[in-house]
Design a protein around this motif. Structure first.
Motif, PDB file in Angstrom:
ATOM      1  N   SER A  45      76.029 105.092  19.047  1.00 26.42           N
ATOM      2  CA  SER A  45      76.903 106.323  19.093  1.00 26.42           C
ATOM      3  C   SER A  45      78.054 105.767  18.923  1.00 26.42           C
ATOM      4  CB  SER A  45      76.661 106.445  20.675  1.00 26.42           C
ATOM      5  OG  SER A  45      77.567 107.405  21.314  1.00 26.42           O
ATOM      6  N   ASP A  46      78.995 106.774  18.074  1.00 28.02           N
ATOM      7  CA  ASP A  46      80.514 106.510  18.065  1.00 28.02           C
ATOM      8  C   ASP A  46      81.220 106.687  19.349  1.00 28.02           C
ATOM      9  OD1 ASP A  46      83.093 106.922  17.388  1.00 28.02           O
ATOM     10  OD2 ASP A  46      82.575 107.116  15.349  1.00 28.02           O
ATOM     11  N   PRO A  47      81.602 105.736  19.901  1.00 23.77           N
ATOM     12  CA  PRO A  47      82.519 105.843  20.976  1.00 23.77           C
ATOM     13  C   PRO A  47      83.582 106.794  21.218  1.00 23.77           C
ATOM     14  CG  PRO A  47      83.233 103.931  20.164  1.00 23.77           C
ATOM     15  CD  PRO A  47      82.092 104.477  19.431  1.00 23.77           C
ATOM     16  N   VAL A  48      84.173 107.182  20.089  1.00 29.03           N
ATOM     17  CA  VAL A  48      85.198 108.122  20.001  1.00 29.03           C
ATOM     18  C   VAL A  48      84.566 109.945  20.074  1.00 29.03           C
ATOM     19  CG1 VAL A  48      86.895 109.170  18.672  1.00 29.03           C
ATOM     20  CG2 VAL A  48      86.695 106.804  19.036  1.00 29.03           C
ATOM     21  N   THR A  49      83.471 109.897  19.143  1.00 26.09           N
ATOM     22  CA  THR A  49      82.904 111.287  18.836  1.00 26.09           C
ATOM     23  C   THR A  49      81.733 111.410  19.552  1.00 26.09           C
ATOM     24  OG1 THR A  49      81.494 110.571  17.152  1.00 26.09           O
ATOM     25  CG2 THR A  49      83.710 111.127  16.638  1.00 26.09           C
ATOM     26  N   GLY A  50      81.098 110.392  20.265  1.00 24.98           N
ATOM     27  CA  GLY A  50      79.674 110.443  20.888  1.00 24.98           C
ATOM     28  C   GLY A  50      78.672 110.827  19.709  1.00 24.98           C
ATOM     29  N   GLU A  51      78.877 110.769  18.418  1.00 22.62           N
ATOM     30  CA  GLU A  51      77.873 111.160  17.340  1.00 22.62           C
ATOM     31  C   GLU A  51      76.990 109.766  16.972  1.00 22.62           C
ATOM     32  OE1 GLU A  51      79.961 113.393  14.306  1.00 22.62           O
ATOM     33  OE2 GLU A  51      80.167 115.118  15.413  1.00 22.62           O
ATOM     34  N   LEU A  56      75.396  98.580   9.961  1.00 23.83           N
ATOM     35  CA  LEU A  56      75.115  97.345   9.484  1.00 23.83           C
ATOM     36  C   LEU A  56      75.368  96.447  10.519  1.00 23.83           C
ATOM     37  CD1 LEU A  56      73.664  95.913   7.137  1.00 23.83           C
ATOM     38  CD2 LEU A  56      75.850  95.634   6.039  1.00 23.83           C
ATOM     39  N   TRP A  57      74.240  95.591  10.828  1.00 27.63           N
ATOM     40  CA  TRP A  57      74.688  94.395  11.280  1.00 27.63           C
ATOM     41  C   TRP A  57      74.244  93.347  10.533  1.00 27.63           C
ATOM     42  CZ3 TRP A  57      72.178  98.492  14.041  1.00 27.63           C
ATOM     43  CH2 TRP A  57      73.149  99.013  15.207  1.00 27.63           C
ATOM     44  N   VAL A  75      79.796  93.935  12.194  1.00 22.59           N
ATOM     45  CA  VAL A  75      79.253  95.063  12.253  1.00 22.59           C
ATOM     46  C   VAL A  75      80.205  96.480  11.463  1.00 22.59           C
ATOM     47  CG1 VAL A  75      78.683  96.763  14.290  1.00 22.59           C
ATOM     48  CG2 VAL A  75      78.761  94.453  14.789  1.00 22.59           C
ATOM     49  N   LEU A  76      79.304  96.853  10.694  1.00 23.31           N
ATOM     50  CA  LEU A  76      80.073  97.944   9.669  1.00 23.31           C
ATOM     51  C   LEU A  76      79.636  99.165   9.761  1.00 23.31           C
ATOM     52  CD1 LEU A  76      79.457  94.943   8.065  1.00 23.31           C
ATOM     53  CD2 LEU A  76      81.593  95.668   6.860  1.00 23.31           C
ATOM     54  N   ARG A  77      80.307 100.052   9.503  1.00 26.00           N
ATOM     55  CA  ARG A  77      79.687 101.771   9.165  1.00 26.00           C
ATOM     56  C   ARG A  77      78.974 101.363   7.636  1.00 26.00           C
ATOM     57  NH1 ARG A  77      82.500 105.956  11.824  1.00 26.00           N
ATOM     58  NH2 ARG A  77      81.376 107.199  10.048  1.00 26.00           N
ATOM     59  N   TYR A 103      87.971  97.938   6.255  1.00 27.44           N
ATOM     60  CA  TYR A 103      88.041  99.196   6.445  1.00 27.44           C
ATOM     61  C   TYR A 103      86.867 100.049   6.471  1.00 27.44           C
ATOM     62  CZ  TYR A 103      92.767  98.418   4.456  1.00 27.44           C
ATOM     63  OH  TYR A 103      94.031  97.911   4.376  1.00 27.44           O
ATOM     64  N   CYS A 104      85.801  99.121   6.910  1.00 28.57           N
ATOM     65  CA  CYS A 104      84.525  99.720   6.735  1.00 28.57           C
ATOM     66  C   CYS A 104      83.940  99.203   8.370  1.00 28.57           C
ATOM     67  CB  CYS A 104      83.420  99.201   6.086  1.00 28.57           C
ATOM     68  SG  CYS A 104      84.007  99.566   4.260  1.00 28.57           S
ATOM     69  N   LEU A 105      84.767  98.494   9.223  1.00 26.92           N
ATOM     70  CA  LEU A 105      84.199  97.765  10.349  1.00 26.92           C
ATOM     71  C   LEU A 105      84.101  98.858  11.557  1.00 26.92           C
ATOM     72  CD1 LEU A 105      86.517  94.931  10.618  1.00 26.92           C
ATOM     73  CD2 LEU A 105      84.170  94.725   9.715  1.00 26.92           C
ATOM     74  N   HIS A 106      82.974  98.477  12.510  1.00 30.05           N
ATOM     75  CA  HIS A 106      82.965  99.605  13.522  1.00 30.05           C
ATOM     76  C   HIS A 106      83.444  98.911  14.664  1.00 30.05           C
ATOM     77  CE1 HIS A 106      80.794 102.545  16.052  1.00 30.05           C
ATOM     78  NE2 HIS A 106      80.489 101.588  16.685  1.00 30.05           N
ATOM     79  N   GLY A 107      84.549  99.612  15.142  1.00 28.18           N
ATOM     80  CA  GLY A 107      85.064  99.137  16.561  1.00 28.18           C
ATOM     81  C   GLY A 107      85.863  97.623  16.013  1.00 28.18           C
ATOM     82  N   LYS A 108      85.719  96.750  16.699  1.00 29.48           N
ATOM     83  CA  LYS A 108      86.434  95.532  16.380  1.00 29.48           C
ATOM     84  C   LYS A 108      85.898  94.708  15.121  1.00 29.48           C
ATOM     85  CE  LYS A 108      88.966  94.818  20.804  1.00 29.48           C
ATOM     86  NZ  LYS A 108      88.816  94.160  22.029  1.00 29.48           N
ATOM     87  N   GLY A 109      84.676  95.092  15.034  1.00 36.07           N
ATOM     88  CA  GLY A 109      83.891  94.492  13.762  1.00 36.07           C
ATOM     89  C   GLY A 109      83.245  93.361  14.002  1.00 36.07           C
ATOM     90  N   GLY A 110      83.434  92.632  14.974  1.00 36.26           N
ATOM     91  CA  GLY A 110      82.425  91.409  15.196  1.00 36.26           C
ATOM     92  C   GLY A 110      83.289  90.169  14.456  1.00 36.26           C
TER      93      GLY A 110
END
Length: 687
Positions: A45-51, A56-57, A75-77, A103-110
């Motif tokens: 779940s995207d913590p901003v949109t909830g969608e 990719l981990w 962690v990347l989109r 520019y593809c990271l999800h959140g802080k990206g790990g």
């Protein structure tokens, strides 16, 4: 509205990925330490949109599969990584794509994404493994690897020609997968293997299938002696002779390997290594160097090989030959750098060998710390297995030197090196502390290790020494050895163990001691001899053995004597102990004067009575001194504190801090000094 997933919840694909990675990384036949990478795709779940978004981990840069945790994953989109194909500028500029991952990271990206991220994102499978197994690399580095891949696997595994890891390699493998829908993986020329699966278990099983099938082929079709016949005179020496020769050579070799920067060493005399060194084809194969990037990044492109038979005695001729070979190695490495360096290439990092091969004896490997040195040796053993497999069914044909240089001096590799933490003050220093299983010695050993040193805990009680070393850290940090400092043979054996464990010696602390408190008329000849054998003679023997190693290495060093305020303070009922401490104090002055020309600094520390945590005081000395002063033994520490200017009790940690102050880099021009650690005993002021 969809509720955001709690931050501490590990998604199922991540849990499966970590478990799979740990299993694969635990098996040395599957991948090397720190090598390879694994990935999983899934939704969260995207913590901003909830969608829901597809993620990719993937194992981050510099991690290790065997010890990987969720925190070691990038962690990347997935949609954004795949969208990079639309802006990919081509292979000549593909390094720019690593920065684009930010520019593809999800959140802080790990963790920081590795260069292989594109491979995992672009391959159209939920789970991907990229591994460096010996059997797989043997096929990948065979001269006819493409033919062998087809013969061994049919259409199930596809050959991918050598390409430097990066975005283009990811595109290549993705295309191979699309064009070969029945394939479960591929062999990457000169490099390793990649496998994929719909589930985590399927990806793992396909990885293991490729590795096991390749190994079975090598076992059933390989030549019996791919390294050629044994060369007469190059066979392994008997173990005792081999280890003695290794210990004698180690200081010189470490000194040579540390010409550009101090190194820690590791010694390997496994059967695989000794057999390789004895064979006729070893010189040719060693000169070809390693192939897999993970190998040569740790071992350099080729080793230094001593070209003398196993029974060559360690004399001036051997020393001269090693120095000649080292000079030639440095010249060759400098030529290699200058041959391929571009104007924007990183500066040459150092021209010394990381691997030194000595026929009949074994392999010496070097690195910035013990783990790095050990892993370099492990990688060269992997390289031996690779060469063995490739030669058994074909001919070993590593990637071109120019390609090795492109990876070794890659800007992305330089960035990875820049992310390393700053070295601790005693990094690369190898310390031996006597009497270190308890009390002051243990405190010193513990503090030295905390400051980055490799530590040898030496004690009369070998079991307690090993227990203390285990408390300090694993074998890459500390080892325990038996040492009766009053016995020259035992001292030499302890120093040899230190040298074989870490490559040499840089810092020795003469701490072993005992105390017998008696008036002059009650002090026996045996009391006198025992005290002087352990402390005066023992310090002499340890310093002599250590100085020999330090001088041979040519790297300087530190010798520290834990003397006592009693070296200058005349206390009652203490003639044997105080006299031997005075002996130690003057040894400091004498050795400082003698060893300074070799860059060896000799200093002393004069503690007051250290009661708490002291093995000496607990062993009867405390009761004897308390009786001398007419106080209960339980009040002895407070009694000592009251008679000092500062009024504080001296603890083992205070003495350890003084050792670090002398050896930690801030007092580089100080030698022949005695540092009081006594809270201020006016009668013991140095004059």
């Amino acid at each position: 509205m969809t509720t955001a997933q709690p931050a501490d919840t590990v998604p199922a694909p991540v849990a499966e990925l970590v478990a799979r990675s740990n299993r694969l990384g635990a098996d040395p036949t599957t991948t090397n330490y720190g090598g390879g990478n694994t990935s999983a795709k899934g939704t969260a779940s995207d913590p901003v949109t909830g969608e829901d978004v597809e993620l990719l981990w993937v194992k981050g840069s510099g991690g290790d599969l065997g010890t990987l945790t969720a925190g070691g994953l990038a962690v990347l989109r997935l949609d954004r990584v795949r969208a990079l194909t639309g802006v990919y500028p081509g292979v000549e500029r593909e390094d720019e794509m690593v920065a684009a991952f930010d520019y593809c990271l999800h959140g802080k990206g790990g963790a920081a994404p590795s260069i292989d991220t594109a491979m995992h994102a672009l391959v159209d499978a939920p789970h991907v493994d990229h591994l460096h197994p010996d059997a797989g690399i043997a096929i990948a580095t065979a001269a006819d690897g493409e033919r062998l891949t087809a013969e061994i696997f049919g259409s199930r595994v596809v050959w991918v020609p050598w390409r430097r890891p990066g975005f283009q390699l990811g595109l290549d493998i993705a295309a191979i997968q699309r064009e070969n829908p029945d394939a479960v993986g591929c062999v990457l020329g000169g490099h390793g293997i990649t496998a994929w699966g719909t589930t985590s278990d399927e990806a793992e099983q396909r990885s293991l299938e490729i590795i096991r099938t390749a190994q079975a082929y090598l076992d059933s079709h390989g030549a019996a002696e791919p390294f050629g016949p044994v060369r007469e005179g190059y066979q392994a020496l008997p173990a005792p002779e081999r280890r003695a020769k290794a210990a004698a050579l180690a200081p010189l070799l470490r000194g040579l390997a540390s010409t550009d920067a101090p190194q820690v060493g590791h010694f390997t005399d496994s059967d695989d290594v000794l057999d390789f060194l004895a064979r006729a084809e070893m010189p040719r194969l060693a000169a070809l160097g390693t192939s897999c990037p993970d190998h040569f990044l740790r071992t350099k492109v080729r080793p230094l090989v001593l070209d003398l038979p196993a029974d060559a005695s360690i004399d001036d001729a051997v020393v001269v030959r090693l120095r000649e070979l080292h000079a030639a190695y440095r010249d060759d490495y400098r030529d290699y750098y200058e041959r391929y360096a571009e104007p924007d290439s990183p500066a040459m990092r150092g021209a010394d060998p990381a691997i030194v091969l000595v026929p009949g004896v074994g392999m010496f490997s070097y690195g910035r710390d013990k783990q790095t040195a050990r892993v370099a040796g492990e990688y060269y053993v992997n390289a031996i297995h690779v060469m063995h497999g490739a030669e058994a069914v074909s001919a070993y044909a590593p990637i071109d030197e120019s390609e090795k240089f492109r990876i070794e001096y890659w800007a992305l590799e330089e960035a990875k090196l820049a992310r390393r933490p700053k070295p601790k003050p005693l990094a690369t220093r190898i310390a031996l502390v006597t009497g270190a299983a308890s009390g002051i010695g243990k405190a010193i050993a513990t503090r030295l290790a905390a400051e980055g040193a490799c530590v040898v805990v030496a004690d009369l009680d070998a079991e307690k020494a090993r227990e203390a070393a285990a408390e300090i850290g694993g074998a890459d940090v500390a080892i325990g050895v038996a040492a009766d400092v009053s016995d020259s043979a035992a001292v030499r054996a302890a120093v040899d163990e230190a040298v074989l464990a870490f490559g040499g010696l840089d810092l020795v602390v003469n701490n072993a001691g005992l105390s017998i408190s008696k008036p002059l008329l009650e002090t026996t000849e045996r009391d006198w001899d025992l005290q002087h054998d352990v402390m005066a003679k023992g310090s002499f023997l340890v310093s002599q053995a250590a100085a020999r190693v330090m001088i041979e290495a040519g790297l300087g060093g530190d010798i520290v004597y834990i003397a006592s305020k009693n070296a200058v303070f005349a206390g009652p009922n203490n003639v044997a102990y105080s006299a031997t401490k005075a002996d130690q104090a003057h040894q400091v002055r004498l050795l400082a004067a003698e060893l300074g020309t070799h860059g060896i600094r000799v200093n002393g520390i004069n503690p007051d009575g250290v009661v708490r945590g002291s093995g000496i005081f607990a062993g009867g000395w405390g009761a004897q001194r308390a009786a001398t002063y007419g106080i209960p033994e339980s009040e002895l520490g407070a009694f000592y504190a009251k008679r000092t200017l500062l009024g504080h009790e001296v603890l083992p940690e205070h003495v350890a801090a003084a050792v670090v102050a002398l050896c930690g880099g801030d007092l580089t021009q100080t030698t022949g000094l005695h540092v009081p650690v006594d809270s201020g005993v006016a009668a013991a002021f140095l004059r």
